[in-house]
Design a protein around this motif. Structure first.
Motif, PDB file in Angstrom:
ATOM      1  N   LEU A   1      36.147 -26.524 -49.182  1.00 37.62           N
ATOM      2  CA  LEU A   1      37.388 -27.211 -49.542  1.00 37.62           C
ATOM      3  C   LEU A   1      37.355 -28.667 -49.077  1.00 37.62           C
ATOM      4  O   LEU A   1      37.821 -29.573 -49.781  1.00 37.62           O
ATOM      5  N   HIS A   2      36.800 -28.894 -47.888  1.00 38.32           N
ATOM      6  CA  HIS A   2      36.706 -30.245 -47.341  1.00 38.32           C
ATOM      7  C   HIS A   2      35.800 -31.119 -48.213  1.00 38.32           C
ATOM      8  O   HIS A   2      36.120 -32.289 -48.481  1.00 38.32           O
ATOM      9  N   ALA A   3      34.695 -30.569 -48.673  1.00 38.67           N
ATOM     10  CA  ALA A   3      33.790 -31.323 -49.551  1.00 38.67           C
ATOM     11  C   ALA A   3      34.488 -31.691 -50.858  1.00 38.67           C
ATOM     12  O   ALA A   3      34.327 -32.811 -51.363  1.00 38.67           O
ATOM     13  N   THR A   4      35.288 -30.775 -51.387  1.00 36.66           N
ATOM     14  CA  THR A   4      36.053 -31.050 -52.608  1.00 36.66           C
ATOM     15  C   THR A   4      37.053 -32.172 -52.363  1.00 36.66           C
ATOM     16  O   THR A   4      37.206 -33.075 -53.193  1.00 36.66           O
ATOM     17  N   ALA A   5      37.734 -32.123 -51.221  1.00 39.12           N
ATOM     18  CA  ALA A   5      38.719 -33.160 -50.890  1.00 39.12           C
ATOM     19  C   ALA A   5      38.046 -34.520 -50.710  1.00 39.12           C
ATOM     20  O   ALA A   5      38.563 -35.539 -51.157  1.00 39.12           O
ATOM     21  N   GLU A   6      36.887 -34.529 -50.053  1.00 36.46           N
ATOM     22  CA  GLU A   6      36.176 -35.798 -49.854  1.00 36.46           C
ATOM     23  C   GLU A   6      35.704 -36.398 -51.169  1.00 36.46           C
ATOM     24  O   GLU A   6      35.692 -37.612 -51.331  1.00 36.46           O
TER      25      GLU A   6
END
Length: 131
Positions: free
Chosen positions: A90-95
């Motif tokens: 999820l963090h990679a998607t947000a970044e």
């Protein structure tokens, strides 16, 4: 000196907090996240992504408390409730996102809190024995 200026470091911190809040927003919408983590993620994301702060930033010191303390603590709590690989995804998607979401629900909540506070002040003045 090759270090970053204070304004650059503040900008970096702001960006990191925005990515973390966006990650919480994604977690709130992901069915793989446990319901209690989703519930907390909704609250954190709605507050963090609201275009209106509970304590406006122009209020010295207190205006930045929510941005620098409350939001990161809420994100940390959400992060601890989610499996590390899922959070990383999820963090990679947000970044990678080019735009950050905005929370109308968070904005409405903040406006309702301010309206309730104003109503309380008005009521206390109207019912005061001095009035």
């Amino acid at each position: 000196m090759t270090g970053k200026s204070l304004s650059e470091r503040i900008g970096d911190l702001g960006r990191r907090i925005a990515v973390e809040a966006h990650t919480a927003w994604l977690a709130a919408r992901d069915p793989r996240v446990p319901w209690f983590a989703r519930l907390l993620a909704v609250a954190v994301a709605a507050y963090a992504l609201s275009p209106i702060d509970l304590i406006p930033d122009f209020v010295p010191v207190l205006g930045w408390i929510d941005d620098l303390v409350v939001v990161p603590l809420g994100v940390l709590a959400v992060r601890r409730l989610i499996a590390a690989p899922l959070w990383a995804e999820l963090h990679a998607t947000a970044e990678a996102a080019s735009q950050r979401p905005s929370s109308r629900a968070g904005m409405i909540f903040i406006l309702l809190v301010w309206a309730a506070l104003l109503a309380l002040v008005y009521w206390s003045i109207r019912t005061s024995p001095l009035h």
